[in-house]
Scaffold this active site. Sequence first.
Site, PDB file in Angstrom:
ATOM      1  N   THR A 275       0.845  -1.202   0.000  1.00 41.41           N
ATOM      2  CA  THR A 275       0.000   0.000   0.000  1.00 41.41           C
ATOM      3  C   THR A 275       0.874   1.244   0.000  1.00 41.41           C
ATOM      4  O   THR A 275       0.685   2.170  -0.796  1.00 41.41           O
ATOM      5  CB  THR A 275      -0.932   0.009   1.238  1.00 41.41           C
TER       6      THR A 275
ATOM      7  N   SER B 234       5.484  -6.633  -1.337  1.00 42.82           N
ATOM      8  CA  SER B 234       5.189  -6.687   0.094  1.00 42.82           C
ATOM      9  C   SER B 234       5.676  -8.008   0.675  1.00 42.82           C
ATOM     10  O   SER B 234       5.490  -9.063   0.068  1.00 42.82           O
ATOM     11  CB  SER B 234       3.672  -6.575   0.279  1.00 42.82           C
TER      12      SER B 234
ATOM     13  N   CYS C 101      -9.770  -7.208   1.983  1.00 41.32           N
ATOM     14  CA  CYS C 101      -9.866  -5.794   2.341  1.00 41.32           C
ATOM     15  C   CYS C 101     -11.292  -5.302   2.285  1.00 41.32           C
ATOM     16  O   CYS C 101     -11.648  -4.333   2.924  1.00 41.32           O
ATOM     17  CB  CYS C 101      -9.005  -4.957   1.416  1.00 41.32           C
TER      18      CYS C 101
HETATM   19  C1  LIG Z   1      -2.058  -7.274  -0.422  1.00 43.26           C
HETATM   20  C2  LIG Z   1      -2.004  -6.393  -1.594  1.00 43.26           C
HETATM   21  C3  LIG Z   1      -1.720  -5.034  -1.457  1.00 43.26           C
HETATM   22  C4  LIG Z   1      -1.518  -4.378  -0.110  1.00 43.26           C
HETATM   23  O1  LIG Z   1      -0.316  -4.805   0.458  1.00 43.26           O
HETATM   24  P1  LIG Z   1       0.054  -4.421   1.958  1.00 43.26           P
HETATM   25  O2  LIG Z   1       1.470  -4.870   2.078  1.00 43.26           O
HETATM   26  O3  LIG Z   1      -0.878  -5.191   2.818  1.00 43.26           O
HETATM   27  O4  LIG Z   1      -0.083  -2.957   2.098  1.00 43.26           O
HETATM   28  C5  LIG Z   1      -1.662  -4.262  -2.593  1.00 43.26           C
HETATM   29  N1  LIG Z   1      -1.865  -4.800  -3.808  1.00 43.26           N
HETATM   30  C6  LIG Z   1      -2.133  -6.097  -3.974  1.00 43.26           C
HETATM   31  C7  LIG Z   1      -2.328  -6.637  -5.346  1.00 43.26           C
HETATM   32  C8  LIG Z   1      -2.212  -6.939  -2.872  1.00 43.26           C
HETATM   33  O5  LIG Z   1      -2.510  -8.225  -3.042  1.00 43.26           O
END
Ligand SMILES: *Cc1c(COP(=O)(O)O)cnc(C)c1O
Length: 372
Positions: free
Chosen positions: A70, A199, A324
Amino acid sequence: MIYFDSAASYPVLPEVLNCLTTSFESLYGNSTAIHSKGNEANEAINATRGDIADLIGSYDSEIIFTSGATESNNIAFKSILLGNPEFKEKRHIVTSSIEHKCVLVICAFFKTIGFEITYVKPNNDGIITKDAIDQSIRPDTALVSIMHVNNELGTINPIEEIGALCFSKSVLFHVDAAQSFLKLPIDVDDMNIDLLSISAHKVGGPKGIGAVYIRDLRKRHLEPVIHGAGQEEGLRGGTVAAPLIRAFGVAVQQFPKYYGKLKKNNLKHYFISKLIPTNVEYIINGQSESTLLSICSITLPQIDVSLLIRATESRFCLAQGSACSSQEIEPSHVLTAIGLSNEHANKTLRLSFSHFNSTEEIDLFISDLLEI
Ligand SMILES: *Cc1c(COP(=O)(O)O)cnc(C)c1O
């Protein structure tokens, strides 16, 4: 508890857990300090930076650590587009209607400051095609942002083709690779990617750590997103999380081995093969050649899916749509974008597997499904 939600967050790998314990114990120095404990932290940070850079074919100096995808997405958009004279006249962004919620919200923010946004629709298989992007790029387009793998469907977008298109039109290309990193090959040069978000917790690492790749980082006009004491090339101030970053490095090294096992188990195939002989009606969403094996989006038209989730919550962790938005009443924007009715969207489950899952767990789930 049987966990079928690895796309929301992958269970922490045992090696990562080990590393976290020892790192929090010993890696307490501030990486900017000039003493040995500072150096130790700095070296751990830069070792992981190097590992990530090697994997995606970038320079170490082009990787910035963040708190997760994010934040990476925020930095990708904001550091490049805010306060940059180059984009004074270029105020158009192309993205897709099936991006992660955070990208859609970042785009909504850019709209409030005068940018125009085009939301490209996927085809019925859930894929964003190069042609669809081609039709949306204008002379004033500053940035194209397309996810590599969709988190609800597991569909894989043709990033290399879209990258070549963006390169030919001199438009910056951002890729949210949170779901594809370490699952699919990524090479920022071959794919003409200018910005990439990843991430740790999607690959068995800890939550609260991620990274963003920014091509030619040191040569660009970049706006800091967290103003601070100059850490991470001045883009993101604050003491850098050395213990989390070392553990991220361990996840980067170990995850491919576990993912190999997960692919070999092919639980998605097993799940579908077990459903076929039952008379449960089902539709697999985003069923093309181009889909990850670890994510299965399935619509169960005859089943009250909310009831199924509630009735089985003491045994299974399941997602309706994406994690989410699963607290919301609104149907998933991804499922409606690929043409599902609100009713079908709300009768859709996302099962996402980890290497910890087994065929026995799928059998248990199917028997619960048959009871509803
Ligand atoms: C999980 C996810 C995010 C958010 O990642 P975080 O590390 O939880 O902020 C953003 N984009 C995609 C495609 C995701 O699967």
